[in-house]
Each structure stands twice: as structure tokens, then as C-alpha cells.
Write an enzyme that holds these catalytic residues in place. Sequence first.
Site, PDB file in Angstrom:
ATOM      1  N   PHE A 185       0.812  -1.220   0.000  1.00  0.00           N
ATOM      2  CA  PHE A 185       0.000   0.000   0.000  1.00  0.00           C
ATOM      3  C   PHE A 185       0.842   1.264   0.000  1.00  0.00           C
ATOM      4  O   PHE A 185       0.337   2.339  -0.340  1.00  0.00           O
ATOM      5  CB  PHE A 185      -0.920   0.031   1.235  1.00  0.00           C
ATOM      6  N   SER A 262       5.382  -6.825   3.848  1.00  0.00           N
ATOM      7  CA  SER A 262       5.832  -7.183   5.192  1.00  0.00           C
ATOM      8  C   SER A 262       6.617  -8.486   5.194  1.00  0.00           C
ATOM      9  O   SER A 262       6.522  -9.296   4.269  1.00  0.00           O
ATOM     10  CB  SER A 262       4.630  -7.323   6.123  1.00  0.00           C
ATOM     11  N   CYS A 317       9.752   1.492   3.387  1.00  0.00           N
ATOM     12  CA  CYS A 317      10.672   0.421   3.793  1.00  0.00           C
ATOM     13  C   CYS A 317      12.088   0.947   3.921  1.00  0.00           C
ATOM     14  O   CYS A 317      12.944   0.289   4.516  1.00  0.00           O
ATOM     15  CB  CYS A 317      10.616  -0.741   2.807  1.00  0.00           C
TER      16      CYS A 317
END
Length: 535
Positions: A185, A262, A317
Site C-alpha cells: 500500500f 511485510s 521500507c
Amino acid sequence: MAAAVAAAAAVRSRILQVSSKVNSTWYPASSFSSSSVPTVKLFIDGKFVESKSDKWIDIHNPATNEVVGRVPQSTKAEMEAAVAACKRAFPAWADTSILSRQQVLLRYQQLIKENLKEIARLITLEQGKTLADAEGDVFRGLQVVEHACSVTSLMLGETMPSITKDMDLYSYRLPLGVCAGIAPFNFPAMIPLWMFPMAMVCGNTFLMKPSERVPGATMLLAKLLQDSGAPDGTLNIIHGQHEAVNFICDHPDIKAISFVGSNQAGEYIFERGSRNGKRVQANMGAKNHGVVMPDANKENTLNQLVGAAFGAAGQRCMALSTAVLVGEAKKWLPELVERAKNLRVNAGDQPGADLGPLITPQAKERVCNLIDSGAKEGASILLDGRKIKVKGYENGNFVGPTIISNVKPSMTCYKEEIFGPVLVVLETETLDEAIKIVNDNPYGNGTAIFTTNGAIARKYAHMVDVGQVGVNVPIPVPLPMFSFTGSRSSFRGDTNFYGKQGIQFYTQLKTITSQWKEEDATLSSPAVVMPTMGR
């Protein structure tokens, strides 16, 4: 009540503006009313089609939590149809000349440039990041598309003539077939653009599953690709959650999977996809450290720490979520807090906003719980963004910039990826201690050192076990002529995203040994011994 009505009306207005721009392909403005919301289409065999699913997921504007659209969980039949379209289109697309495929991407990068602001508005509506940050999201993806236009150089094979008399050896790269991408997302445009343009320019067809929270940008990118001349079926888009992921991991016609997200999801996809014989590349979580030496340029370092920690509300990230202050650099902490205080938290489409909301109420709750854990485990909260309220957006998922000091590596707030606007601060006396902290952490996505000493910078860059290192660069995401080289627990697979490694991931080598004898002769008897290539 009046404020809530006004906010809802503003959201509807933004939806209608975006919808009209993209020809109502997936957010049909005509269907929007007080009792309905726009629905996101599937993209199968060159057509935007309404799903027949009875399972739908609401898409929320994170700044208001107003429902702005609904996305389907694709049915098994719809997902099968998408893969079948990819498979049908593959032979002709793979046989299309590399120059023709290059021309499609050349037109595509121009259309992305022309529609960059519209894509960014869709990102801000669904994801919440500021418009300026959303434009950066699109631009970094566009750079990969531009690099993919260099495919005629990137896909060169190798040759070795005359390995023996009249015999040549050469290799070239061929597409794999149907490839698939599963996107997160936090970068609704950039990550899909890491995937399908690189795969398709190599001659593959592609099945894309954008995040169910932010599908709009990918749908607009698909329309622009179609307008660039990509044949029907070369790109197909499905939607969904766990069932769609399992479908991609298990389908025998899918040869390779690209994933960003993730660790929990990435480990699962890597294991399941690999078990089914697929190539898998999985970019996953991170805990990126910024090591600050006392000789660093103070002004630049403080500004870069604040920007890299809190930009995009920390939902990157490559966010610089951990600062390690070495020696006298710990005295800079009060000034770091003051600069973070000056950041403006607001809805992403509001002028002057520095950071927007988190993606969901659940994400906000998780971030706040991790901040709580720091206080409970003995850390000091120097700047607390948990109770921030944004005027006019009281229902939004906002957390303000937060700085936690006196953090130890054993604390939960250090060990877990927070994925929010939270900077945890550790202190050491020496560079060697800082290097040990970085290397003891399981993640290996990115790190940075701030110093004016070249010898210190070189020592750090060579000794840290991290895939991407910045020297006075807080977010060292490589440009696409290189590759995104996260390592250790931040990556699973053998071949990284984009650059030369991206081409390698989406292609397979074929090696040919060819003999054309100078004389027009035939063998007088069968050769039954092992060929020695003339030796």
C-alpha cells in the site's frame, strides 16, 4: 455535524474530479450517490470489467476514514480468466521485436509524465501521503520505466566464436512466460512500476495484484499502458487478499512472482511460491539505522534525519527509523526534537502538509502501542505524536512525529519495524559500537552514516552488513541503472529488483553451440564418444 458533512462533500468532489479525468474506467462518477460508492474494475484481456464477486473491500481516505471506493475480491473464475489472457498473449508478445516493445515503453513513459499529477491525486486520496510525496512516488517509478527503455542494451547476450574449428558458442536471454506482481500500500505507483514494465519489455506477460487499499493508481497506469499500444492480455489486473495471493503462488502457468511488503507476507509467498517451482523475489521489512558522527555537518544531518524519519509518515521500507548518535553527537538531540516539532501534519492534499495520516486506524493503533512499549520498557519519549488532532480531519489516522531516546536493542520499539513517524535513538561512544548495533539487527535494507571524514565513511560502508549504504545520504535507494539490493531479513530470493538484476529475474538464458563446417562434408561414421569440443 456540519464539518463532517463538508468533509464528506469534499471527498466526493475529489472522487468525481479524478473519475472524470480517467474516463470513469474504474471509479464511474455516474454511479456515485449518497447510497453507493465507486467500484474498482478488473482489467482482463484489455477490458475494464465489473467483478461478479459477492465479497468487496471498502477503500478509505486515511485523512477522514470516509469510504471512497470499493474493490472486489476477485472470484476464482476471474483470476483464471486473467491468467488465461496472459498465457494467450504471451507467444505473440514474446515474438514481437524488441524494438517494438521498446517503442511501447517509450510512449508509456511520456504518458506517465503527462498524467503524473492525476496519478498523484489518486495516491493521496487512497493512501494519504502528501501530494508532493505522491508525485515523488510516481517519478521514482517513472525512472524505472525510462531505464527499461534501454532494453536493447540490457538484454544483450554473450558470444564466443571459434571455440573449435567451425564451431561457435552463444547465449541470449528469453522471457519466462506469465509473471505476477503483488504490491504493497505504501507506494501505489512506484512498486508496480518496478514490476510490470521491466517484465513486459523482456517479452513476458504480467498479472498484477495491487494492494486492495490503494488500487486506483495501478488501474490508471494500466489504462495509460493500453493507450501506449500494449496488446490486449499483456497486462491483467486482479484484486483481493489472501485467496488471490495463494492463487498466484499456486497457479502452474505463473513462472515468477515479484513481491514487496511485510516480512510475514513475504516469507509466506517466498516459501509457497518456491515450493511450487516459481522464481520469487521478495522485498520485505527493515530497520534502517542512521549513524551520526560528531564531525558531521550538523545542519544538514539534522534536516536529513528529520526528513528521512518522518516523511511519508514513516511508511517507507527505507525510512530512517533509527538514529545512532556517536560520542558528542548526542548533544544534538534537543535540536533534533525542535526540528521535528516544526513539521506540519495535515491531510495530504492540504497546502503545506509535511506528512499525512497512516493508512488505517489499525496501523495507527499499532504504532501507538509500540510507542507505549518504549515508555513501559524504560525509554524516554522526547516528542509524543500520539494525541495529535488535525483540525477538520478529526477522524483521520494521524500520528505526529515522535522521538524516543534512551532506547536499548532489547526493547520492542527497537526490534520491531514500526512503520510510522517514529524515530528511536540509541547512543554509543564509538563507531565500532555503532557498527555492531547495525550488524546485530537482522534487517539489511538500508543504512546511512553522516560524517565529514572519508576514512570513517569508507570503514562504515565496508563493515556494515547492509545491502544499501548512504554516505551523507539518508535514504540510499539506488537509481534504476543499479538494483535495489536489500539483504538479510529484508530480502528473499537470488535476484533483486530492477537494473541488471531485474532483467536477469525476468529472463532465462538459452545457450547454443553451433557448428557449420567450412567444407561441405558429412561424417563417415557415427561419433559415439563424448564430444570434447576439439580438445
